[in-house]
Design a protein around this motif. Structure first.
Motif, PDB file in Angstrom:
ATOM      1  N   UNK A  13       0.856  -1.188   0.000  1.00  0.00           N
ATOM      2  CA  UNK A  13       0.000   0.000   0.000  1.00  0.00           C
ATOM      3  C   UNK A  13       0.890   1.235   0.000  1.00  0.00           C
ATOM      4  N   UNK A  14       0.520   2.251  -0.803  1.00  0.00           N
ATOM      5  CA  UNK A  14       1.327   3.462  -0.917  1.00  0.00           C
ATOM      6  C   UNK A  14       0.469   4.684  -0.604  1.00  0.00           C
ATOM      7  N   UNK A  15       0.953   5.502   0.334  1.00  0.00           N
ATOM      8  CA  UNK A  15       0.306   6.768   0.712  1.00  0.00           C
ATOM      9  C   UNK A  15       1.012   7.905  -0.001  1.00  0.00           C
ATOM     10  N   UNK A  16       0.250   8.962  -0.369  1.00  0.00           N
ATOM     11  CA  UNK A  16       0.846  10.137  -1.010  1.00  0.00           C
ATOM     12  C   UNK A  16       0.309  11.412  -0.377  1.00  0.00           C
ATOM     13  N   UNK A  17       1.225  12.255   0.115  1.00  0.00           N
ATOM     14  CA  UNK A  17       0.840  13.574   0.620  1.00  0.00           C
ATOM     15  C   UNK A  17       0.824  14.604  -0.502  1.00  0.00           C
ATOM     16  N   UNK A  18       1.489  14.285  -1.616  1.00  0.00           N
ATOM     17  CA  UNK A  18       1.568  15.182  -2.756  1.00  0.00           C
ATOM     18  C   UNK A  18       1.896  14.338  -3.979  1.00  0.00           C
TER      19      UNK A  18
ATOM     20  N   UNK B 295      -4.327  22.346  -8.005  1.00  0.00           N
ATOM     21  CA  UNK B 295      -3.404  23.400  -8.413  1.00  0.00           C
ATOM     22  C   UNK B 295      -2.136  23.386  -7.569  1.00  0.00           C
ATOM     23  N   UNK B 296      -1.022  23.593  -8.233  1.00  0.00           N
ATOM     24  CA  UNK B 296       0.356  23.601  -7.728  1.00  0.00           C
ATOM     25  C   UNK B 296       0.800  22.239  -7.203  1.00  0.00           C
ATOM     26  N   UNK B 297       0.310  21.180  -7.822  1.00  0.00           N
ATOM     27  CA  UNK B 297       0.802  19.844  -7.450  1.00  0.00           C
ATOM     28  C   UNK B 297       1.884  19.348  -8.400  1.00  0.00           C
ATOM     29  N   UNK B 298       2.071  19.994  -9.557  1.00  0.00           N
ATOM     30  CA  UNK B 298       3.027  19.522 -10.541  1.00  0.00           C
ATOM     31  C   UNK B 298       4.481  19.792 -10.162  1.00  0.00           C
ATOM     32  N   UNK B 299       5.387  19.073 -10.796  1.00  0.00           N
ATOM     33  CA  UNK B 299       6.831  19.248 -10.572  1.00  0.00           C
ATOM     34  C   UNK B 299       7.591  18.541 -11.676  1.00  0.00           C
ATOM     35  N   UNK B 300       8.899  18.756 -11.730  1.00  0.00           N
ATOM     36  CA  UNK B 300       9.780  18.089 -12.688  1.00  0.00           C
ATOM     37  C   UNK B 300      10.837  17.280 -11.936  1.00  0.00           C
TER      38      UNK B 300
ATOM     39  N   UNK C   9       8.481  21.239  -5.034  1.00  0.00           N
ATOM     40  CA  UNK C   9       7.137  20.673  -5.208  1.00  0.00           C
ATOM     41  C   UNK C   9       6.332  20.888  -3.941  1.00  0.00           C
ATOM     42  N   UNK C  10       5.069  21.218  -4.145  1.00  0.00           N
ATOM     43  CA  UNK C  10       4.194  21.569  -3.030  1.00  0.00           C
ATOM     44  C   UNK C  10       3.890  20.363  -2.165  1.00  0.00           C
ATOM     45  N   UNK C  11       3.850  20.608  -0.864  1.00  0.00           N
ATOM     46  CA  UNK C  11       3.253  19.607   0.012  1.00  0.00           C
ATOM     47  C   UNK C  11       1.758  19.888  -0.001  1.00  0.00           C
ATOM     48  N   UNK C  12       1.074  19.167  -0.852  1.00  0.00           N
ATOM     49  CA  UNK C  12      -0.295  19.522  -1.204  1.00  0.00           C
ATOM     50  C   UNK C  12      -1.245  19.485  -0.007  1.00  0.00           C
ATOM     51  N   UNK C  13      -1.058  18.529   0.908  1.00  0.00           N
ATOM     52  CA  UNK C  13      -1.991  18.431   2.032  1.00  0.00           C
ATOM     53  C   UNK C  13      -1.923  19.657   2.931  1.00  0.00           C
ATOM     54  N   UNK C  14      -0.741  20.330   2.997  1.00  0.00           N
ATOM     55  CA  UNK C  14      -0.641  21.547   3.804  1.00  0.00           C
ATOM     56  C   UNK C  14      -1.307  22.739   3.094  1.00  0.00           C
ATOM     57  N   UNK C  15      -1.380  22.698   1.783  1.00  0.00           N
ATOM     58  CA  UNK C  15      -1.979  23.818   1.049  1.00  0.00           C
ATOM     59  C   UNK C  15      -3.505  23.809   1.091  1.00  0.00           C
ATOM     60  N   UNK C  16      -4.100  22.690   1.497  1.00  0.00           N
ATOM     61  CA  UNK C  16      -5.567  22.638   1.554  1.00  0.00           C
ATOM     62  C   UNK C  16      -6.087  22.699   2.993  1.00  0.00           C
ATOM     63  N   UNK C  17      -5.197  22.910   3.958  1.00  0.00           N
ATOM     64  CA  UNK C  17      -5.640  23.047   5.349  1.00  0.00           C
ATOM     65  C   UNK C  17      -6.426  24.350   5.522  1.00  0.00           C
ATOM     66  N   UNK C  18      -7.601  24.293   6.103  1.00  0.00           N
ATOM     67  CA  UNK C  18      -8.363  25.530   6.341  1.00  0.00           C
ATOM     68  C   UNK C  18      -7.750  26.343   7.483  1.00  0.00           C
ATOM     69  N   UNK C  19      -8.047  27.614   7.512  1.00  0.00           N
ATOM     70  CA  UNK C  19      -7.580  28.434   8.624  1.00  0.00           C
ATOM     71  C   UNK C  19      -8.462  28.209   9.847  1.00  0.00           C
ATOM     72  N   UNK C  20      -8.151  28.914  10.928  1.00  0.00           N
ATOM     73  CA  UNK C  20      -8.872  28.696  12.179  1.00  0.00           C
ATOM     74  C   UNK C  20     -10.356  28.967  12.100  1.00  0.00           C
ATOM     75  N   UNK C  21     -10.747  29.952  11.299  1.00  0.00           N
ATOM     76  CA  UNK C  21     -12.169  30.302  11.203  1.00  0.00           C
ATOM     77  C   UNK C  21     -12.902  29.464  10.173  1.00  0.00           C
ATOM     78  N   UNK C  22     -12.146  28.721   9.359  1.00  0.00           N
ATOM     79  CA  UNK C  22     -12.772  27.838   8.383  1.00  0.00           C
ATOM     80  C   UNK C  22     -13.252  28.522   7.121  1.00  0.00           C
ATOM     81  N   UNK C  23     -12.954  29.821   6.943  1.00  0.00           N
ATOM     82  CA  UNK C  23     -13.426  30.531   5.760  1.00  0.00           C
ATOM     83  C   UNK C  23     -12.305  30.805   4.760  1.00  0.00           C
TER      84      UNK C  23
ATOM     85  N   UNK D 222      -3.389  14.101  -1.240  1.00  0.00           N
ATOM     86  CA  UNK D 222      -3.763  14.456  -2.602  1.00  0.00           C
ATOM     87  C   UNK D 222      -4.692  13.379  -3.146  1.00  0.00           C
ATOM     88  N   UNK D 223      -5.719  13.813  -3.889  1.00  0.00           N
ATOM     89  CA  UNK D 223      -6.642  12.860  -4.493  1.00  0.00           C
ATOM     90  C   UNK D 223      -5.957  12.165  -5.660  1.00  0.00           C
ATOM     91  N   UNK D 224      -6.361  10.934  -5.911  1.00  0.00           N
ATOM     92  CA  UNK D 224      -5.761  10.138  -6.984  1.00  0.00           C
ATOM     93  C   UNK D 224      -6.233  10.629  -8.350  1.00  0.00           C
TER      94      UNK D 224
END
Length: 804
Positions: free
Chosen positions: A147-152, A315-320, A350-364, A789-791
């Motif tokens: 099994x393989x997990x991916x954060x980005x 967005x911003x998940x790509x890299x070389x 390359x972006x750590x994608x899971x950190x880029x989708x974290x909501x802020x404290x207020x959730x907005x 990151x979604x597959x």
């Protein structure tokens, strides 16, 4: 004049006669292959090779396509007129089925797979060429057994039997890749290994500490890269290939080229690959919470939250990435062999994608404006000297010395904040291994050796004020200049009690030193240094038994350990929003005790069934738990008051499971294959509380319907992952609500998912081969367990390979 003419005619006739003769050799060792069937398309003309691997081709016409076939080798075709370019020598590659009977991982020397009591999965070069994986992480996932997990997108963290990251070991050509800063969180170092350069991969399931030392608790992943091939004649041989691949889900463009230059006593192999991945697009049918509805962009120095025109595009998940391999082989005689390998891999940021989708404290809105890894770099120089031949103390000896260079960095900036924080790590790793093989003592075959590893960690921290461009030093992630080293000795033996009964056992003692000095400039540590000296004795005992020729039973008991490394002892980082991990110099190794039982049954070479069950108990487990720092439960980290945590020997864990595999050969063309893995695991803290183990993967399975005929090969397959309900999620996973779907009670959980997929290949001629795959045909939107990151959604992959 007439005599000269006669001589010329005789010489010409001799050359023509020699040109009508072909020599067939084994590509692995250059030995002649006898009884190779050679025929044309309608089999109207046939012949076979003799004891010297030679056969006459006089009966074949110049433009005729000639076929070479042998049960132990892969088929080969070539136009007769092209044989001159090859020096009238054909090199046949051994069949993967034949190679799988031999394994190297268990003792570092070749052994019969049937004599090994541990479960080993083999992924051959033929499998890799057919599945055409994007990265080495995908190679493991496509085996159906890991099994393989991916954060980005630039990631891939394998999970084996409930363990992952620094509790599983990665080895490349006999050299451990795990270093002193391999962490308990998810790792992506495996993507530094180029799948195009891999000859085969062996995965050991369960502890492998007797041979590999620290970290090999859940399993060992051994990647063996392609070796230079000698010509075994006085003529120089030049062979190679070039590949191009394109995929739609990430708009990928990949190019690869390799060249082998072979002489009689030395050879060179050069491989180069370049990957360009765009932003990954997810599927259409699944949880809406996975969609990337907004992202952060910076306009005139101001962070702005904007709507995503295509919420399925991450967005911003790509890299070389670029990978290079250069290997040299020198074999002056049958007893001595000298090998040198130079490996290099580098990504862009390359972006750590899971950190880029974290909501802020207020959730907005979103918490981070930036969170990316700097270029991930890996270099290795690996030198091996092998001597074969009978000696008083050994029949084979191998000296392996290696130097590795690792570089990585983390860069993050909060939304609307002017300060970008950066930590950068460089690890220099040296290793020396001396391994012996001895087959002299009757039916006992001994393996023994010594090993030494030294790691030095250089770590720096800085902060950049984007409003004025000023840079200031700040706290580093690790204590700068820290070292980790280990020295060990081992002995392992295989004893054939009877032709159908083999015992395999071994012992290893490892001594580990950690030395770190803490900088109190930024944090008032209550200690100045960590000086750990720990030792571990590990062992294994197993049996492989064949009650009948078609039934195999295996039973194996083993222990494994993981010594604290620099990441455990001296790290400072934000593990999750509102929490910070601080150093803890008072740590001991964690130990694993494992037992597994396997059964394999062959039904007349038509049906093969394999099943394994296992139980692993981990004590003194190194886990992240709440802690105090100078008597305080919270401290300020990067301007935020954060809960204090540290790695501690604060738990024990048990993991158990069942693994099943089946192969059914319906006829010469059709084949069914399938795998099923079920794993359960619990961590129990010293205070009596327990929770699901973090790296226990959900139940996963695959099923394949394969068809092969002549130049065609196809595979229609289904991948499946079961649900992990909220009550079964690890405590540390429950707080990551932004990567999970919500159940009917509003709690995070990992939904079940499936994908229907198809792949195929076609051999146009002896030089060109095409690959095509259509993944996730029904366009499912899913996230593998614990992934940030979604597959990919429906993904068309096209590949073309030219071989010369």
């Amino acid at each position: 004049m007439q005599n000269n003419l006669t001589l010329l005619i005789l010489l010409f006739s001799l050359l023509v006669s020699n040109a009508q003769e072909v020599t067939v050799l084994d590509a692995e060792n250059g030995q002649p292959v006898m009884n190779v069937a050679i025929y044309n398309q309608d089999k109207s003309t046939t012949t076979i090779t003799d004891f010297s691997g030679k056969a006459s081709l006089k009966a074949f016409t110049r433009n005729e396509l000639i076929y070479f076939k042998h049960l132990s080798f892969q088929p080969y075709t070539v136009l007769k007129k092209n044989l001159a370019k090859k020096g009238y020598r054909i090199y046949l590659e051994p069949n993967p089925e034949q190679l799988e009977e031999i394994v190297v991982s268990v003792s570092k020397w070749e052994q019969q797979k049937k004599d090994v009591p541990q479960k080993i999965a083999n992924v051959s070069a033929k499998d890799i060429a057919f599945t055409n994986p994007q990265t080495a992480a995908d190679l493991l996932q496509q085996s159906g057994k890991v099994f393989v997990q991916k954060s980005q997108l630039g990631g891939g963290s394998p999970m084996i039997r409930g363990f992952a990251t620094n509790r599983v070991l990665i080895s490349v050509d006999g050299v451990r890749m795990n270093n002193a800063i391999f962490r308990g969180g998810n790792l992506q170092n495996v993507i530094s290994i180029d799948p195009f350069s891999i000859k085969n991969t062996e995965v050991i399931f369960g502890p492998g500490s007797v041979i590999y030392g620290s970290d090999a608790i859940g399993g060992v992943m051994n990647f063996y890269t392609k070796n230079p091939k000698l010509s075994y004649t006085d003529s120089t041989t030049v062979t190679g290939n070039a590949t191009y691949r394109f995929s739609t889900a990430s708009n990928e463009n990949t190019a690869h080229a390799a060249v082998n230059l072979g002489f009689k006593k030395w050879a060179s192999y050069t491989s180069l690959s370049y990957n360009n991945f765009g932003d990954l697009t997810m599927g259409s049918h699944g949880p809406d919470s996975y969609l990337r509805n907004t992202f952060v962009t910076t306009v005139n120095g101001t962070d702005v939250l904007v709507a995503n025109e295509d919420p399925k595009k991450q967005v911003t998940s790509g890299y070389n990435q670029i990978n290079a391999l250069q290997k040299f082989k020198y074999k002056p005689n049958p007893n001595w062999e000298y090998d040198l390998g130079l490996y290099y891999s580098e990504t862009t940021d390359f972006s750590r994608y899971d950190r880029l989708i974290r909501p802020n404290g207020s959730g907005d809105g979103l918490r981070s404006a930036e969170w990316y890894y700097g270029p991930q770099k890996w270099f290795m120089a690996n030198s091996q000297i092998t001597k074969k031949g009978k000696n008083k103390f050994y029949d084979g000896v191998k000296l392996t010395t290696a130097y590795q260079f690792f570089e990585e960095s983390r860069n993050d900036r909060g939304f609307g904040e002017a300060i970008r924080y950066t930590t950068k790590e460089i690890v220099d790793a040296l290793s020396i291994n001396l391994d012996f093989e001895n087959k002299k003592i009757g039916d006992l075959r001994l393996y023994y050796g010594l090993g030494y590893v030294f790691n030095k960690v250089n770590s720096t921290g800085s902060q950049l004020d984007l409003s004025n461009g000023d840079t200031e030093p700040t706290a580093s992630r690790y204590p700068d200049g820290a070292t980790w080293q280990t020295f060990a000795g081992y002995v392992s033996g295989a004893y054939q009690v009877k032709p159908n009964l083999t015992l395999l056992s071994g012992l290893r003692y490892s001594q580990v030193w950690v030395d770190a000095t803490f900088d109190t400039t930024y944090y008032p540590f209550p200690f100045k240094e960590a000086d750990l000296i720990t030792g571990a004795l590990t062992g294994s005992l197993g049996v492989s038994y064949f009650p009948t020729a078609n039934l195999q039973l295996t039973l194996n008991g083993s222990t494994g350990f993981r010594a604290p490394n620099i990441d455990d002892v001296g790290k400072i980082f934000d593990s999750e929003p509102g929490s910070v991990v601080v150093p803890n110099p008072d740590l001991e190794p964690e130990y694993a005790y494992n037992i597994d039982f396997g059964i394999s049954r062959n039904f007349n070479d038509k049906l093969m069934l394999k099943a394994t069950t296992y139980y692993t108990y981990l004590v003194d487990a190194l886990v992240r738990r709440d802690f105090t720092f100078n008597g305080q439960t919270t401290i300020s980290y990067n301007g935020e008051e954060s809960n204090v945590q540290a790695i501690q020997n604060a738990a024990k864990a048990y993991v158990y499971g069942f693994e099943f595999g089946a192969e059914a050969f319906l006829n010469d063309h059709w084949q069914l294959e399938g795998n099923l893995t079920l794993t359960e695991g619990v961590e129990e803290d010293d205070d009596g509380t327990d929770s699901a183990a973090r790296h226990v993967a959900p139940t996963f399975a695959d099923a394949h319907l394969k068809w092969k005929k002549d130049k065609f090969a196809t595979d229609l397959f289904l991948n499946y992952n079961a649900e992990i309900a909220y009550d079964d999620l690890a405590i540390s996973e429950r707080s990551k609500t932004y990567i999970y779907a919500q159940d009917q009670n509003g709690n995070p959980y990992a939904p079940s998912w499936y994908t229907l997929n198809f792949r195929g290949s076609y051999q146009f001629n002896s030089q060109f081969k095409g690959n095509m795959a259509l993944e996730n045909i029904t366009d499912q939107r899913y996230r593998p367990y614990s992934s940030g990151i979604a597959a990919p959604g429906t993904n068309l992959i096209l590949g073309l390979t030219y071989t010369f």
